[in-house]
Design a protein around this motif. Structure first.
Motif, PDB file in Angstrom:
ATOM      1  N   UNK A 114       0.787  -1.218   0.000  1.00  0.00           N
ATOM      2  CA  UNK A 114       0.000   0.000   0.000  1.00  0.00           C
ATOM      3  C   UNK A 114       0.824   1.276   0.000  1.00  0.00           C
ATOM      4  N   UNK A 115       0.207   2.406   0.381  1.00  0.00           N
ATOM      5  CA  UNK A 115       0.866   3.713   0.300  1.00  0.00           C
ATOM      6  C   UNK A 115       2.178   3.811   1.074  1.00  0.00           C
ATOM      7  N   UNK A 116       2.314   3.040   2.165  1.00  0.00           N
ATOM      8  CA  UNK A 116       3.516   3.144   2.990  1.00  0.00           C
ATOM      9  C   UNK A 116       4.743   2.510   2.333  1.00  0.00           C
ATOM     10  N   UNK A 117       4.566   1.921   1.180  1.00  0.00           N
ATOM     11  CA  UNK A 117       5.689   1.298   0.478  1.00  0.00           C
ATOM     12  C   UNK A 117       6.837   2.276   0.258  1.00  0.00           C
ATOM     13  N   UNK A 118       6.527   3.551   0.030  1.00  0.00           N
ATOM     14  CA  UNK A 118       7.579   4.531  -0.262  1.00  0.00           C
ATOM     15  C   UNK A 118       8.502   4.741   0.928  1.00  0.00           C
ATOM     16  N   UNK A 119       8.017   4.395   2.128  1.00  0.00           N
ATOM     17  CA  UNK A 119       8.846   4.583   3.320  1.00  0.00           C
ATOM     18  C   UNK A 119       9.359   3.257   3.875  1.00  0.00           C
ATOM     19  N   UNK A 120       8.480   2.261   3.960  1.00  0.00           N
ATOM     20  CA  UNK A 120       8.819   1.020   4.672  1.00  0.00           C
ATOM     21  C   UNK A 120       9.130  -0.144   3.760  1.00  0.00           C
ATOM     22  N   UNK A 121       8.869  -0.008   2.465  1.00  0.00           N
ATOM     23  CA  UNK A 121       9.135  -1.102   1.544  1.00  0.00           C
ATOM     24  C   UNK A 121       7.888  -1.877   1.175  1.00  0.00           C
ATOM     25  N   UNK A 122       8.062  -2.819   0.256  1.00  0.00           N
ATOM     26  CA  UNK A 122       6.958  -3.638  -0.244  1.00  0.00           C
ATOM     27  C   UNK A 122       6.740  -4.853   0.651  1.00  0.00           C
ATOM     28  N   UNK A 123       5.703  -5.596   0.348  1.00  0.00           N
ATOM     29  CA  UNK A 123       5.414  -6.827   1.082  1.00  0.00           C
ATOM     30  C   UNK A 123       6.632  -7.745   1.105  1.00  0.00           C
ATOM     31  N   UNK A 308       2.346   6.643  -4.240  1.00  0.00           N
ATOM     32  CA  UNK A 308       3.808   6.452  -4.217  1.00  0.00           C
ATOM     33  C   UNK A 308       4.541   7.660  -4.800  1.00  0.00           C
ATOM     34  N   UNK A 309       4.050   8.855  -4.482  1.00  0.00           N
ATOM     35  CA  UNK A 309       4.717  10.061  -4.941  1.00  0.00           C
ATOM     36  C   UNK A 309       4.629  10.292  -6.434  1.00  0.00           C
ATOM     37  N   UNK A 310       3.725   9.605  -7.101  1.00  0.00           N
ATOM     38  CA  UNK A 310       3.573   9.704  -8.554  1.00  0.00           C
ATOM     39  C   UNK A 310       4.083   8.490  -9.286  1.00  0.00           C
ATOM     40  N   UNK A 311       4.723   7.562  -8.573  1.00  0.00           N
ATOM     41  CA  UNK A 311       5.275   6.366  -9.210  1.00  0.00           C
ATOM     42  C   UNK A 311       4.267   5.269  -9.470  1.00  0.00           C
ATOM     43  N   UNK A 312       3.096   5.371  -8.868  1.00  0.00           N
ATOM     44  CA  UNK A 312       2.014   4.417  -9.108  1.00  0.00           C
ATOM     45  C   UNK A 312       0.789   5.191  -9.568  1.00  0.00           C
TER      46      UNK A 312
END
Length: 380
Positions: A114-123, A308-312
């Motif tokens: 989800x949205x927190x991927x940009x900070x904490x990473x993907x699954x 994702x800051x525009x990346x998704x």
């Protein structure tokens, strides 16, 4: 339970036996909430009965669960200890118009982040270990319950996002994170797509630890809104929000939303792409370099949502649209998330791979599923 068209093992041993004895292709399914892609298999194997949290050590920030365990059960267990999954998995049911219960195995199989991927990473970045059954019915395991380096295949990362084409996961281990004391969201109103992505990139490049950066050209009131999320201790969040607004001074009309229920609801709206729920049309998911996002969105010609800051980019287009042809060449990939059967039959669901990458993927599938029985055709 095992029937001619449905396999529902209740243990890893039954799962291995079912795959070993299979004489025809198998469609692997968790909770059935995200039917992305399609396979030629007529027999369904569900992991929904492989349930339970096997180990949870709050002190070690580690959790081990069986594949069919519901995401809700895991999140409840973590919340009781003021902890959480780091990757904020999306719930696809509203977007896909499905029912059922999201399972942790399905989340990992699709690498749902989800949205927190940009900070904490993907699954896949939260995975410590996996156990799975390959296409020959052999039980394999990789990784463990602590983070460590390994040699050879990194099967933990490989299984995340493999959509059941390499093996059927029976158990997975995760690292988890402490809970969040306070959330706030800096809202910027009225920005164009270009200005919004520029603002998000500035925020993400700052030292203020942004945990979510999204933009919609048409918010709940029909006007553009850019969302920048801050999380942490209350004093830190207050300080960072003020500093962020100073950094972005002059960009547009800004305000801070600090009501926890409103912040939570707003990011669930982004995470689950609620703006497209119940609306006609096909839904595509486009991954690009953030600075390319506005130009790609302009080619879409339909409704979009940036994460994702525009990346998704999530895009809603008329049914049957071959969006890849419409977009032309670009650096990134587009995945057809929601469409009718006819469209999914005519248009590849996943971005066609370059020949060298396709050769590697086919080689891996031949290694782990030599009979070609696990979700054949689903990923091309």
């Amino acid at each position: 339970m095992i029937t001619d068209t449905m396999l529902a093992p209740t243990s890893e041993a039954e799962l291995a036996e079912a795959i070993k004895d299979a004489t025809s292709a198998i469609h692997i399914q968790g909770g059935g909430t995200r039917p992305i892609g399609q396979t030629s298999a007529q027999v369904v194997l569900t992991t929904a009965r492989l349930t339970g949290i096997e180990l949870y050590d709050p002190g070690a920030l580690t959790l081990v669960a069986k594949a069919g365990t519901s995401v809700a059960e895991i999140e409840a267990a973590l919340a009781a200890e003021n902890q959480r999954l780091l990757f904020e998995p999306m719930d696809h049911r509203g977007l896909m118009g499905t029912e059922g219960t999201p399972t942790i195995g399905g989340v990992v199989a699709a690498n749902v982040s989800g949205p927190r991927r940009i900070q904490a990473g993907a699954c896949r970045d939260a995975l410590l270990g996996v156990r799975f059954v390959d296409g020959q019915g052999t039980v394999l395991k990789n990784g463990g319950r602590v983070m460590k380096n390994v040699t050879g295949y990194d099967l933990v990362k490989l299984m995340a996002g493999s959509y059941g084409t390499l093996g059927v996961m029976s158990e997975m281990a995760f690292k988890v994170l402490p809970g969040i004391e306070t959330q706030a969201c800096v809202l910027i109103n009225g920005l164009s797509n270009d200005a919004a992505v520029a603002a998000m990139c500035t925020a993400l490049g700052s030292p203020f630890e942004i945990s979510g950066a999204a933009h919609t050209p048409s918010g709940l009131d029909g006007h553009p809104v850019t969302m920048l999320r801050l999380e942490g201790f209350a004093d830190s969040v207050t300080y960072r929000a003020k500093q962020l607004m100073t950094l972005l001074d002059g960009v547009g009309d800004m305000q801070v939303e600090s009501d926890p229920d409103k912040v939570k609801a707003g990011w669930a709206w982004v995470r689950d792409v609620e703006t497209f729920h119940g609306r006609e049309g096909d839904v595509w998911r486009i991954s690009v370099k953030p600075t390319d996002g506005p130009e790609i969105a302009g080619r879409v010609g339909g409704d979009v949502l940036f994460d994702w800051g525009g990346g998704l980019i999530w895009a809603l287009v008329p049914s049957g649209t071959d969006l890849r042809t419409k977009l032309g060449h670009f650096r990134g990939h587009a995945t057809l998330i929601r469409a009718n059967v006819a469209t999914k039959s005519a248009i590849p669901v996943f971005q066609p791979e370059p020949a060298p990458v396709a050769a590697l993927a086919n080689g891996l599938r031949a290694k782990f599923d030599p009979k070609g029985i696990l979700n054949p055709g689903l990923m091309g």
